[in-house]
Design an enzyme around this catalytic site. Sequence first.
Site, PDB file in Angstrom:
ATOM      1  CG  HIS A  93      -1.799   1.208   1.321  1.00 36.93           C
ATOM      2  ND1 HIS A  93      -1.400   2.375   1.933  1.00 36.93           N
ATOM      3  CD2 HIS A  93      -3.055   1.419   0.877  1.00 36.93           C
ATOM      4  CE1 HIS A  93      -2.379   3.256   1.873  1.00 36.93           C
ATOM      5  NE2 HIS A  93      -3.396   2.706   1.239  1.00 36.93           N
ATOM      6  CG  HIS A  94       2.207   3.609   2.983  1.00 41.32           C
ATOM      7  ND1 HIS A  94       0.997   3.485   3.629  1.00 41.32           N
ATOM      8  CD2 HIS A  94       3.134   3.659   3.959  1.00 41.32           C
ATOM      9  CE1 HIS A  94       1.199   3.470   4.940  1.00 41.32           C
ATOM     10  NE2 HIS A  94       2.478   3.574   5.164  1.00 41.32           N
ATOM     11  CD  GLN A 159       5.435   1.895   8.840  1.00 44.29           C
ATOM     12  OE1 GLN A 159       5.029   2.829   8.164  1.00 44.29           O
ATOM     13  NE2 GLN A 159       5.212   1.809  10.137  1.00 44.29           N
ATOM     14  CG  HIS A 161      -0.273  -0.037   5.114  1.00 46.45           C
ATOM     15  ND1 HIS A 161      -1.175   0.943   4.775  1.00 46.45           N
ATOM     16  CD2 HIS A 161      -1.007  -1.071   5.623  1.00 46.45           C
ATOM     17  CE1 HIS A 161      -2.391   0.520   5.049  1.00 46.45           C
ATOM     18  NE2 HIS A 161      -2.320  -0.696   5.556  1.00 46.45           N
ATOM     19  CG  HIS A 233      -0.593   9.168   1.839  1.00 40.77           C
ATOM     20  ND1 HIS A 233      -0.480   8.075   1.010  1.00 40.77           N
ATOM     21  CD2 HIS A 233      -1.194   8.720   2.963  1.00 40.77           C
ATOM     22  CE1 HIS A 233      -0.982   7.007   1.618  1.00 40.77           C
ATOM     23  NE2 HIS A 233      -1.432   7.381   2.811  1.00 40.77           N
ATOM     24  CG  HIS A 235      -6.204   6.079   3.124  1.00 36.94           C
ATOM     25  ND1 HIS A 235      -6.375   5.458   4.341  1.00 36.94           N
ATOM     26  CD2 HIS A 235      -4.854   6.144   2.943  1.00 36.94           C
ATOM     27  CE1 HIS A 235      -5.208   5.167   4.872  1.00 36.94           C
ATOM     28  NE2 HIS A 235      -4.266   5.575   4.046  1.00 36.94           N
TER      29      HIS A 235
END
Length: 941
Positions: A93-94, A159, A161, A233, A235
């Site tokens: 997702h990112h 990281q 997601h 960014h 959603h």
Amino acid sequence: MLLHSTYMSPAVMAYAAVVLMSLVPSTLAWPGYSRREEPTMGQTMDSYIRSITMPGVTPKKADEYLCTATPLNRTTEEWVVRFDPMASANRAHHMLLFGCSEVDHDRLKAGYWDCGHHGVCAGGRIMYAWAKNAPPTALPDQVGFRVGGRTGINYLTMQIHYALPLEDGVKDMSGLKMEVTQHRQKYKAGIYLLAAGNVIIPPNTLKTHADMNCEPGMTGEPVDINIFAYRVHAHVLGTVISGYHYSPETKVLKLLAKGNPQWPQAFYPTPTQRVQPNDILHARCTWNSTGRNRYTNIGSTSADEMCNLYLMYYTDRDLGSESGGCWQELFPELTRHLPQDSDTPLPPNPLLEEHAHGENRHKETAFTYNNVNDGMIELEKKAQSRKDPQPGNSRYSGSPSSGGVGEYEDAWSYLNPHQQQQQQQQQQLGSSLPKDTSIPTLAESPRTGKQLKGSAFKVVDGWGVGALEGGFGQVTAVSLDSAGDVVIFHRGERSWDGSTFRGNRLRDPKLPITRPAIIHMAKDTGRILHKWGENFYFVPHGLTVDKDDNIWVTDVGLHQVFKFPAGYGNGTPLITLGTRFEPGSDTTHFCKPTAVAVLPSGEFFVSDGYCNSRVLKYNADGKLLFQFGKPTGTGLRISSPPPSSFFIPHALTLVSEEKDNPNEVCVADRENGRVQCFTVDQGKFTRQFHFTGWGSRLFSVAYTPARGGRLFAVNGPPLLGSQKLMTFEVDYSSGELLGGFSPNNQGLSNPHDLAVSSDGSEVYVVEIGPNKVWKFQLDENGRPTRVPRPESALRSHPPPVNISKLNPVKELKLDTKMHAQEKSSRVSPAALVSPTTWWPGSLWVVVVVGLLAVPIVVLTTFTILIRARRSGRLRLRNLHNGSGMGLGRGRGGKHENGLTLGSLLNSRRGFEQVATEDLDHDAPDSGDSDVEEFSQVASRA
């Protein structure tokens, strides 16, 4: 496929060009667009490749956040000049890259860990962000992200997601490839993030806004920054995110960024804009919830929303900061001056929308940016008058802002489009704003800010590093003896976390800390002189060395205060106050006492601390003389916390306006984010210090009579959003915030206490989490950048502007005066005014209605709790224990099944609530979302 003929920003056109270039043979050139070809990466003589990838992970559940890290060379400084993502939107997702000071050894050894619940790292800052198949990023010539060596960035942590789980047997090795050089770049790169953290998006609403604006200087940027790229960014509800730059010198508002968060979330190039510390950066996010029949919150899951505008910049290599952030709307006046098309989406572009999903097939193309302008970074030679907007209450803080209601759909005013239009028609743009009060009053003046100047305090590299075999535990306190040598208090093998206490009682009173908890260190080298206090303490907290070198300590596990002789004697206390392991609030009990301050006469003060919001004064023999203070309370506030109220009195210092004759005791009021001072004779309130630059939490305070009297303070990690953690210097007499400093201007991780030498030339800061002791020394040859305080106030709105909906306004002249200042003043309690002097009448209606609703809410909640308890689903945790604030919190800090406060309000999984009362180890592990790099969750380590 043809691009839309309607207006499109140059950055978007450039990205469309990148996509189209990737679809044609590489031998063809695209007119007017240059890029670095992939085959040349890493093949220059002075650059090489660093890669970081997931070690074949298989996420098992939706919205899982996984991290992996790689250590850096601590003796060699490196510069990252390009980022190449190796990931696809159909799986990741990112992806975020952090530069970190520390990573837990066990996590590093395991190869990866769940960083949604356990945090990313200590001392983390964002370096790169990727989503929706964005292309690589190549920085301008002479610009790079500085890591390794003595930068304090000792690890790179990635990281990812994962929005959806992977099937059994499918292993993911997504990652990032970086071009790195050891050639020192002329400028260093950084990221400034504007983000909303507390927004509720109503259902079926065409436009909901969130606005954030700050002066970069208020949030820790000491010198000019030069913005050359941006990334947005949000959603699925996000439609457009716009960014603006306002210059108080030219009175011009310029378009800085405008992006569609549904397109590839790259760092798009923008014409380089120089931003001075007293300029204002503004971001507006717009969501469209049409068709969604529920409220939507800001959160970490794909069912939640986000609002992030990343600004990539370059700045002075030595004086500049490499990260910053803005989470509030400090200038609502500026929000009302935004162009009418600030929420108008960019024209549709099917090519980019298709590219943002599925497999990333265009990894070979990269964004490049204009070369830096050597004339851009120039420090100001002299002070100039600055004029800025008047900061006001953030509309996302829960406080109604004056004016602006109905201008757009925000977090607290749910107006339908018809009502919104009516209010807009009624508003008169030429009307004057209420005048500012000429003298700020303590309780009612808004939390305003001034530019934070640079500091001549520099970190002493290597001081005390490796001095203690086995390293320090959580370092909680520091003090100086009569020779100027350093005494610190640490917790050895013990950590204060959610399992340490049951209520306010220590869970395991049979196991003291086996290691010496008090360490005596030489001021010149940091070598160990003495070690004392093994097998005695349980949860160390405060330590003070008096003029005779007696050692005073507090232990929040024992609920006691001790005085030991100089050199610690045989380990037997000269004075013991409090009842062992027994918390209480009477004259023979403490409840987690935090600190001691000792007068030259031998009389002393104790701050009693986490449970009792009070300060007590004793004579030299330990007999109670008097006490003062009361709880601030955590309920509905219609003004600033009143004087003499505390929300965790966390540290004490004595102030002497005459040599060796203290006349005031000052208290670090931790959760109220302020310092309050009182007379030593009667405990009467005299003054307070409260600055926006400190943020919402202030952990410790120290005073030196040098240079006319200086107060030093360290702030702490906020519970929501981000705040740069630093040591701040204040002129005690004038109340002026003089400057701030941290190791190499990179910020602190989790400062807990500080001490300053009597001549004001040395400052020591201790941290828990990274468990460090820092020494800073005054460098008289330093050249701190001095930025003047702006003066005038905004008085009127500008005339209406005719704006084409297809052409975003790039520049707008605002013929208004704007003001922001910050100064702490001496105020007597009698000078406090009633809230009625500053609340508009209409807001009282809101308050009255809210108060009438309280009994109904209480009755409903009480009924739910009784039913839940009878059904066995309710587990109540004490508000002051380490398990957090709320219902149904497990011992380890994670949510358990059963009834939680979140389940009463909505069914989504949002951020974990963090403890505010007695978890003094709120180290800001980077959080668990695309906002995580600055919205940081308290660690449990």
